[in-house]
Design a protein around this motif. Structure first.
Motif, PDB file in Angstrom:
ATOM      1  N   ASN A  91       0.799  -1.236   0.000  1.00 43.84           N
ATOM      2  CA  ASN A  91       0.000   0.000   0.000  1.00 43.84           C
ATOM      3  C   ASN A  91       0.829   1.283   0.000  1.00 43.84           C
ATOM      4  O   ASN A  91       0.259   2.365  -0.115  1.00 43.84           O
ATOM      5  N   LEU A 117      -0.771  -2.880  10.092  1.00 43.46           N
ATOM      6  CA  LEU A 117      -2.191  -2.547   9.987  1.00 43.46           C
ATOM      7  C   LEU A 117      -2.537  -2.011   8.602  1.00 43.46           C
ATOM      8  O   LEU A 117      -3.577  -2.331   8.036  1.00 43.46           O
ATOM      9  N   LEU A 118      -1.638  -1.181   8.054  1.00 41.81           N
ATOM     10  CA  LEU A 118      -1.906  -0.508   6.781  1.00 41.81           C
ATOM     11  C   LEU A 118      -1.318  -1.248   5.582  1.00 41.81           C
ATOM     12  O   LEU A 118      -1.378  -0.747   4.466  1.00 41.81           O
ATOM     13  N   ASN A 119      -0.739  -2.392   5.809  1.00 38.62           N
ATOM     14  CA  ASN A 119      -0.042  -3.121   4.739  1.00 38.62           C
ATOM     15  C   ASN A 119       0.960  -2.211   4.038  1.00 38.62           C
ATOM     16  O   ASN A 119       1.005  -2.142   2.807  1.00 38.62           O
ATOM     17  N   LEU A 147      -6.666   3.694   9.858  1.00 36.64           N
ATOM     18  CA  LEU A 147      -7.373   3.144   8.696  1.00 36.64           C
ATOM     19  C   LEU A 147      -8.193   4.236   8.007  1.00 36.64           C
ATOM     20  O   LEU A 147      -8.248   4.307   6.785  1.00 36.64           O
ATOM     21  N   LEU A 188      -4.544   5.711   5.886  1.00 32.18           N
ATOM     22  CA  LEU A 188      -4.558   4.797   4.737  1.00 32.18           C
ATOM     23  C   LEU A 188      -4.887   5.498   3.410  1.00 32.18           C
ATOM     24  O   LEU A 188      -4.171   5.293   2.421  1.00 32.18           O
TER      25      LEU A 188
END
Ligand SMILES: *[C@@H]1O[C@H](CO)[C@@H](O)[C@H](O)[C@H]1NC(C)=O
Ligand SMILES: *[C@@H]1O[C@H](CO)[C@@H](O)[C@H](O)[C@H]1NC(C)=O
Length: 222
Positions: A23, A50-52, A126, A130
């Motif tokens: 990401n 969490l956010l890749n 997120l 993100l």
């Protein structure tokens, strides 16, 4: 409190796959003294998962209070850190060339402690970080002191934070040797070692008694 959550450190679920970090890239410049920086590193590891996102090796902000110019590799074993967390997140030493010329300030990708509340929950990242990451490919956290909640946080992220704190972050051999010597002196009358000795000073935790001189010769004064 961290310790409380840190049982079964090596038991990684079979459902746990390494994040490919597709990401985007996360940069962090951690502020504070060595303890706060260490917390920031483990928090950003959890946020990257969490956010890749792919994490770039953290940098440390020079502080007029601590006056320490040390960077990550001066304090911690960088390659060990990268390898240890491979089952969890992707970590690289620097941004890819094509992203290095981005003006992060201009594109709104610099996020400071003013933009994030203390003890922020994962849902904030997120919802607000993100989209920024997906849009700009890079987000730079500047400061990042205590910017992730201790509780409530998903169990798997908490365990990752523990793996970072107790296993992935190994001091450089020179620091470990110095710390081991101090521990030996403080415990000269103790009959057993402390439960965190190995986490803190690695292989030097085992060196005792007549080998004490060897520690100092090999690491302290070279
Ligand atoms: C990260 O990757 C996992 C596994 O592919 C996926 O389940 C999750 O939704 C992804 N999260 C984000 C924020 O992209
Ligand atoms: C170890 O014991 C000796 C003798 O009782 C004492 O003099 C010394 O201060 C003790 N060392 C530490 C670090 O407690």
């Amino acid at each position: 409190m961290l310790l409380h959550h840190c049982g079964n450190l090596v038991l990684i679920s079979v459902f746990w796959k390494p994040s490919e970090g597709n990401n985007g890239y996360i940069l962090v410049t951690a502020n504070g003294g060595i303890n706060q920086q260490r917390v920031a590193v483990c928090n950003i590891v959890a946020v990257a998962r969490l956010l890749n996102a792919t994490l770039v090796i953290p940098t440390f902000m020079f502080s007029s209070v601590w006056r320490d110019t040390s960077q990550f590799a001066d304090i911690y074993q960088e390659d060990f850190f990268i390898d240890y967390l491979k089952p969890d997140i992707r970590i690289v030493k620097e941004l890819p060339k094509e992203l290095q010329s981005l003006d992060l300030e201009a594109i709104g990708s610099v996020v400071t402690d003013v933009d994030i509340a203390k003890e922020t929950r994962p849902s904030f990242y997120l919802k607000h970080i993100l989209p920024l990451l997906m849009k700009n490919r890079v987000v730079h956290f500047v400061g990042f002191g205590n910017r992730l909640a201790s509780d409530p946080i998903p169990y798997h992220l908490q365990r990752l934070r523990c793996r970072c704190n107790f296993h992935a972050l190994q001091f450089t051999p020179k620091i470990q040797a110095t710390a081991a010597l101090l521990i030996q002196r403080m415990r000269q009358n103790a009959t057993h070692s402390g439960i965190l000795d190995e986490n803190l000073v690695g292989p030097f935790a085992k060196v005792k008694g007549k080998n004490q001189k060897k520690i100092s010769d090999t690491w302290l004064y070279t």
